[in-house]
Design a protein around this motif. Structure first.
Motif, PDB file in Angstrom:
ATOM      1  N   ALA A  10      60.694  32.517  26.805  1.00 26.24           N
ATOM      2  CA  ALA A  10      60.417  31.333  27.628  1.00 26.24           C
ATOM      3  C   ALA A  10      58.933  31.219  27.962  1.00 26.24           C
ATOM      4  N   ILE A  11      58.319  32.326  28.335  1.00 29.22           N
ATOM      5  CA  ILE A  11      56.892  32.282  28.694  1.00 29.22           C
ATOM      6  C   ILE A  11      56.055  31.914  27.475  1.00 29.22           C
ATOM      7  N   THR A  12      56.388  32.487  26.345  1.00 28.64           N
ATOM      8  CA  THR A  12      55.661  32.155  25.118  1.00 28.64           C
ATOM      9  C   THR A  12      55.805  30.668  24.803  1.00 28.64           C
ATOM     10  N   ALA A  13      57.014  30.137  24.965  1.00 31.22           N
ATOM     11  CA  ALA A  13      57.261  28.716  24.688  1.00 31.22           C
ATOM     12  C   ALA A  13      56.518  27.801  25.663  1.00 31.22           C
ATOM     13  N   MET A  14      56.269  28.277  26.888  1.00 33.65           N
ATOM     14  CA  MET A  14      55.531  27.475  27.868  1.00 33.65           C
ATOM     15  C   MET A  14      54.077  27.299  27.455  1.00 33.65           C
ATOM     16  N   GLY A  15      53.581  28.169  26.605  1.00 34.38           N
ATOM     17  CA  GLY A  15      52.248  28.004  26.031  1.00 34.38           C
ATOM     18  C   GLY A  15      51.078  28.383  26.925  1.00 34.38           C
ATOM     19  N   TYR A  16      51.306  29.155  27.961  1.00 35.86           N
ATOM     20  CA  TYR A  16      50.197  29.546  28.830  1.00 35.86           C
ATOM     21  C   TYR A  16      49.278  30.515  28.104  1.00 35.86           C
ATOM     22  N   LYS A  17      47.983  30.317  28.282  1.00 36.94           N
ATOM     23  CA  LYS A  17      46.972  31.163  27.651  1.00 36.94           C
ATOM     24  C   LYS A  17      46.408  32.154  28.666  1.00 36.94           C
ATOM     25  N   VAL A  18      47.277  32.693  29.478  1.00 39.23           N
ATOM     26  CA  VAL A  18      46.908  33.623  30.535  1.00 39.23           C
ATOM     27  C   VAL A  18      47.513  34.975  30.187  1.00 39.23           C
ATOM     28  N   LEU A  19      46.789  36.044  30.490  1.00 40.54           N
ATOM     29  CA  LEU A  19      47.363  37.373  30.304  1.00 40.54           C
ATOM     30  C   LEU A  19      48.572  37.535  31.216  1.00 40.54           C
ATOM     31  N   TRP A  20      49.614  38.173  30.723  1.00 42.33           N
ATOM     32  CA  TRP A  20      50.791  38.407  31.549  1.00 42.33           C
ATOM     33  C   TRP A  20      51.501  39.673  31.097  1.00 42.33           C
ATOM     34  N   ALA A  21      52.255  40.217  32.015  1.00 40.30           N
ATOM     35  CA  ALA A  21      53.026  41.426  31.729  1.00 40.30           C
ATOM     36  C   ALA A  21      54.304  41.391  32.555  1.00 40.30           C
ATOM     37  N   ILE A  22      55.342  42.005  32.009  1.00 39.24           N
ATOM     38  CA  ILE A  22      56.611  42.146  32.725  1.00 39.24           C
ATOM     39  C   ILE A  22      56.776  43.616  33.070  1.00 39.24           C
ATOM     40  N   GLU A  23      57.090  43.887  34.342  1.00 41.39           N
ATOM     41  CA  GLU A  23      57.319  45.265  34.755  1.00 41.39           C
ATOM     42  C   GLU A  23      58.668  45.367  35.465  1.00 41.39           C
ATOM     43  N   PRO A  24      59.302  46.529  35.395  1.00 39.24           N
ATOM     44  CA  PRO A  24      60.588  46.710  36.075  1.00 39.24           C
ATOM     45  C   PRO A  24      60.423  46.610  37.597  1.00 39.24           C
ATOM     46  N   LEU A  25      61.365  45.953  38.229  1.00 37.53           N
ATOM     47  CA  LEU A  25      61.383  45.800  39.681  1.00 37.53           C
ATOM     48  C   LEU A  25      62.613  46.551  40.201  1.00 37.53           C
ATOM     49  N   ASN A  26      62.360  47.695  40.831  1.00 33.86           N
ATOM     50  CA  ASN A  26      63.434  48.570  41.289  1.00 33.86           C
ATOM     51  C   ASN A  26      63.879  48.316  42.720  1.00 33.86           C
ATOM     52  N   ASP A  27      63.108  47.507  43.456  1.00 38.11           N
ATOM     53  CA  ASP A  27      63.433  47.194  44.849  1.00 38.11           C
ATOM     54  C   ASP A  27      62.766  45.869  45.211  1.00 38.11           C
ATOM     55  N   ARG A  28      62.856  45.473  46.463  1.00 43.28           N
ATOM     56  CA  ARG A  28      62.322  44.169  46.885  1.00 43.28           C
ATOM     57  C   ARG A  28      60.816  44.040  46.696  1.00 43.28           C
ATOM     58  N   TYR A  29      60.104  45.165  46.635  1.00 50.45           N
ATOM     59  CA  TYR A  29      58.647  45.114  46.656  1.00 50.45           C
ATOM     60  C   TYR A  29      57.971  45.485  45.346  1.00 50.45           C
ATOM     61  N   GLY A  30      58.601  46.318  44.555  1.00 51.10           N
ATOM     62  CA  GLY A  30      57.994  46.741  43.302  1.00 51.10           C
ATOM     63  C   GLY A  30      56.618  47.328  43.527  1.00 51.10           C
ATOM     64  N   SER A  31      55.698  47.011  42.644  1.00 52.25           N
ATOM     65  CA  SER A  31      54.337  47.537  42.742  1.00 52.25           C
ATOM     66  C   SER A  31      53.456  46.733  43.694  1.00 52.25           C
ATOM     67  N   ALA A  32      54.017  45.707  44.338  1.00 49.94           N
ATOM     68  CA  ALA A  32      53.216  44.827  45.198  1.00 49.94           C
ATOM     69  C   ALA A  32      52.672  45.530  46.435  1.00 49.94           C
ATOM     70  N   ILE A  33      53.253  46.638  46.822  1.00 52.80           N
ATOM     71  CA  ILE A  33      52.771  47.362  48.007  1.00 52.80           C
ATOM     72  C   ILE A  33      51.435  48.036  47.711  1.00 52.80           C
ATOM     73  N   GLU A  34      51.302  48.596  46.516  1.00 50.97           N
ATOM     74  CA  GLU A  34      50.116  49.392  46.212  1.00 50.97           C
ATOM     75  C   GLU A  34      49.175  48.771  45.196  1.00 50.97           C
ATOM     76  N   SER A  35      49.610  47.770  44.461  1.00 53.25           N
ATOM     77  CA  SER A  35      48.771  47.166  43.421  1.00 53.25           C
ATOM     78  C   SER A  35      47.641  46.352  44.013  1.00 53.25           C
ATOM     79  N   ASP A  36      46.581  46.253  43.230  1.00 48.84           N
ATOM     80  CA  ASP A  36      45.456  45.399  43.587  1.00 48.84           C
ATOM     81  C   ASP A  36      45.717  44.030  42.953  1.00 48.84           C
ATOM     82  N   PHE A  37      46.030  43.047  43.785  1.00 47.92           N
ATOM     83  CA  PHE A  37      46.254  41.695  43.282  1.00 47.92           C
ATOM     84  C   PHE A  37      45.898  40.692  44.373  1.00 47.92           C
ATOM     85  N   ASP A  38      45.860  39.417  44.017  1.00 50.19           N
ATOM     86  CA  ASP A  38      45.351  38.387  44.926  1.00 50.19           C
ATOM     87  C   ASP A  38      46.423  37.536  45.582  1.00 50.19           C
ATOM     88  N   ALA A  39      47.497  37.263  44.861  1.00 45.81           N
ATOM     89  CA  ALA A  39      48.489  36.323  45.381  1.00 45.81           C
ATOM     90  C   ALA A  39      49.879  36.665  44.865  1.00 45.81           C
TER      91      ALA A  39
END
Length: 152
Positions: A63-92
């Motif tokens: 689906a993401i490929t078909a949407m045609g976005y030219k942005v880097l992206w990655a899929i990671e496993p989400l084992n709980d409500r927060y995943g890596s969002a607690i410790e990762s460096d990200f903006d939004a």
């Protein structure tokens, strides 16, 4: 901008497409989108059957490929409500009305652990023909299709 978003994405419906679209839009051409995809164990709390992680991941990649976005992206496993969002460096983080409380919790935990808060971008849930939210549960019940069209 580095943007995070998460979900089970099963089946992938128009609400999910809006959530993903907003994530890629926010990231911008030089950005990066990280998609947390619930693991089989975490997704098993749902009230309806969930397809295996590998199948959902393949559908999401297609689906993401078909949407045609030219942005880097990655899929990671989400084992709980927060995943890596607690410790990762990200903006939004991009959430729906339904998942807003998890994003608020993420910022609270980040603040408590000395990390900077992230911007929360909430999208409105996409409505089906009957004016109610499109949801995977409703699709599995046979009430609507992935576009919110009534089936009964």
């Amino acid at each position: 901008m580095k943007v995070m978003v998460g979900g089970t994405f099963d089946p992938l419906h128009d609400g999910h497409r809006q959530l993903l679209g907003r994530s890629f839009e926010l990231a911008g051409p030089a950005g990066h989108v990280v998609i947390g995809l619930t693991t089989d164990q975490f997704a098993s709390r749902k009230v309806h059957p969930i397809r295996p992680f590998a199948v959902r991941k393949a559908d999401l990649e297609t689906a993401i490929t078909a949407m045609g976005y030219k942005v880097l992206w990655a899929i990671e496993p989400l084992n709980d409500r927060y995943g890596s969002a607690i410790e990762s460096d990200f903006d939004a983080i991009v959430v729906s009305e339904e998942t807003l409380p998890a994003a608020v919790d993420i910022n609270r935990i980040r603040r408590e652990t000395g990390r900077r808060k992230v911007d929360i971008h909430q999208i409105s849930c996409v409505l089906a023909e009957d004016g109610r939210w499109i949801s995977s549960t409703r699709i599995y019940r046979g009430e609507i299709d992935i576009h919110g069209h009534m089936l009964r």
